[in-house]
Design a protein around this motif. Structure first.
Motif, PDB file in Angstrom:
ATOM      1  N   ASP A  41       0.800  -1.162  -0.018  1.00 26.00           N
ATOM      2  CA  ASP A  41      -0.158   0.093   0.059  1.00 26.00           C
ATOM      3  C   ASP A  41       0.886   1.247  -0.018  1.00 26.00           C
ATOM      4  N   ARG A 192      -2.346   2.697  -2.036  1.00 23.95           N
ATOM      5  CA  ARG A 192      -3.379   2.494  -0.913  1.00 23.95           C
ATOM      6  C   ARG A 192      -4.714   2.507  -1.580  1.00 23.95           C
ATOM      7  N   GLU A 234       4.620  -9.151   4.587  1.00 25.37           N
ATOM      8  CA  GLU A 234       3.151  -9.222   5.338  1.00 25.37           C
ATOM      9  C   GLU A 234       3.360  -9.802   6.703  1.00 25.37           C
ATOM     10  N   ARG A 238       2.101  -8.115  10.211  1.00 23.12           N
ATOM     11  CA  ARG A 238       1.324  -8.834  11.072  1.00 23.12           C
ATOM     12  C   ARG A 238       2.002  -8.698  12.622  1.00 23.12           C
ATOM     13  N   LEU A 242      -0.120  -4.199  12.366  1.00 24.12           N
ATOM     14  CA  LEU A 242      -0.561  -3.487  11.226  1.00 24.12           C
ATOM     15  C   LEU A 242      -1.348  -4.011  10.129  1.00 24.12           C
ATOM     16  N   ARG A 243      -1.996  -3.365   9.348  1.00 25.70           N
ATOM     17  CA  ARG A 243      -2.710  -4.088   8.030  1.00 25.70           C
ATOM     18  C   ARG A 243      -1.626  -4.176   7.010  1.00 25.70           C
ATOM     19  N   THR A 244      -0.795  -3.126   6.549  1.00 22.07           N
ATOM     20  CA  THR A 244       0.159  -3.173   5.730  1.00 22.07           C
ATOM     21  C   THR A 244       1.302  -2.007   6.414  1.00 22.07           C
ATOM     22  N   GLU A 247       1.297   1.754   7.129  1.00 20.87           N
ATOM     23  CA  GLU A 247       1.028   2.255   8.272  1.00 20.87           C
ATOM     24  C   GLU A 247       1.941   2.692   9.080  1.00 20.87           C
TER      25      GLU A 247
END
Length: 389
Positions: A41, A192, A234, A238, A242-244, A247
């Motif tokens: 993102d 994003r 990823e 995790r 964070l989602r990605t 962030e």
């Protein structure tokens, strides 16, 4: 009619026995800065090349999809649109076929087509030859079937074709660059939300040139390496909650890396996170420099990006490193590998007056190392996908 228009039209007619309804073009791209960030993102900054994939296309209503490429030995590939399914092979034809599948899966009434493809985008050079095939197919079918999709939507569908149908887990940068770049600009893309800004990139006005050096090598080590790095990024997100990685602010990078180490993250995950967050910052830095008119200062940022790709992401190779070392030693303002790595291409920012000397230094270095001669050409920011006829 120009030769660019005439060649696919004439070959289509010869192949299929009737004239196409139109001819479309979509470019390859070179990425100025922001590598392995798009599936996180993050930010990227590609520009379209003058090299294009071109498609002469006509609609069919009988569910037949016929594909032919002047660049690949073999005849016409004939498929049924209602039988298209992911991971069935088809070689090069999987890219345009995947677009048809993605469009139909999204509910768009594509009932078949005859397509003749030809391309001047170098293959295996990290310049998005596959995305050019996908985008030119998507644009042609969008126009012919009156689907009403905008360029960003076409790019997303083309990415889905490559991800889900072909099986390559790429981000959206390549397709967005091919679909949305404009002449004389680099594309600042926020992957994003697909927000984008066309950033003026007239190097000639500043007495500069951006060289693309195609090493003409592709190392087997690259097979599966992209997916492994994506998975590592990823995992890092995790572990950080964070989602990605987008962030994670750059200002918090050092503390985040300490948290990853404390959480038992492997060394590779720590390195990948450092690269992605750092490259997002480098994209922002390049934009600030271009906005300020300080184009020459972009050079060191490119070189810093290469160091990160080489040492943290570890996707470079001896040939790419040699381009950067030889070019910078010969007076280039900066250089870095571009694309997925393990071969492919590098970019070199040079004073226009020094372009010939820097090119010669790179060629001499390759000869001295026993490598095959690379291809070198100037990257001229060009138009995105368009209809020619």
């Amino acid at each position: 009619m120009t030769e660019d228009h005439a060649e696919p039209t004439a070959s289509f007619t010869e192949l299929y026995g009737y004239a196409p309804e139109g001819v479309w073009a979509a470019p390859g791209r070179v990425n100025l800065i922001g590598e392995y960030t798009d599936f996180n993102d993050g930010f990227v900054m590609p520009l379209a090349l003058p090299h294009t994939a071109r498609a002469a296309v006509a609609r069919r209503t009988d569910g037949e999809l016929r594909l032919h490429s002047t660049d690949v030995p073999g005849g016409v590939v004939s498929l049924r649109v209602d039988e298209l399914a992911p991971h069935q092979g088809h070689g090069w034809a999987a890219y345009p076929a995947g677009v048809v599948w993605a469009l139909r899966e999204a509910g768009h009434p594509v009932t078949g087509a005859d397509i003749q493809l030809t391309s001047t985008v170098p293959t295996g050079a990290g310049l998005s030859s596959s995305a050019a095939l996908e985008v030119v197919t998507a644009l042609a079918l969008n126009d012919l079937f009156g689907l009403g999709l905008d360029r960003a939507a076409l790019a997303v569908l083309a990415q889905r074709a490559e991800n889900a149908f072909v099986g390559v887990p790429c981000g959206v940068m390549d397709q967005m660059a091919s679909a949305c770049c404009t002449e004389g600009h680099a594309l600042h893309l926020d992957t994003r939300d697909l927000g984008r800004r066309q950033v003026p990139f007239d190097l000639a006005a500043h007495g500069l040139r951006l060289l693309v050096v195609d090493t003409r090598v592709k190392h087997a080590l690259g097979d599966g390496a992209y997916a492994e790095r994506r998975a590592g990024c990823e995992e890092g997100a995790r572990l950080l909650g964070l989602r990605t990685l987008r962030e994670l602010p750059y200002e918090e990078l050092d503390s985040a890396l300490d948290r990853l180490a404390g959480a038992g993250a492997g060394d590779s995950v720590v390195r990948y996170v450092r690269h992605v967050v750092g490259d997002n910052r480098r994209v922002e830095r390049v934009i600030a420099l271009l906005d300020a008119g300080d184009v020459r200062a972009v050079g060191p940022v490119l070189t810093a990006g290469h160091v990160s790709l080489r040492d943290d992401l570890r996707v470079s190779c001896p040939e790419l490193d040699l381009v950067v070392e030889a070019a910078n030693a010969a007076g280039a303002l900066g250089a870095r590998m571009t694309g997925g790595g393990f071969g492919g291409s590098a970019i070199v920012l040079v004073e226009e007056a020094a372009a010939e000397a820097v090119t010669g230094a790179v060629l001499d270095a390759f000869a001295g190392a026993g490598f095959g001669a690379p291809g070198v050409f100037a990257a001229v920011p060009s138009a995105g996908a368009r209809r020619l006829v």
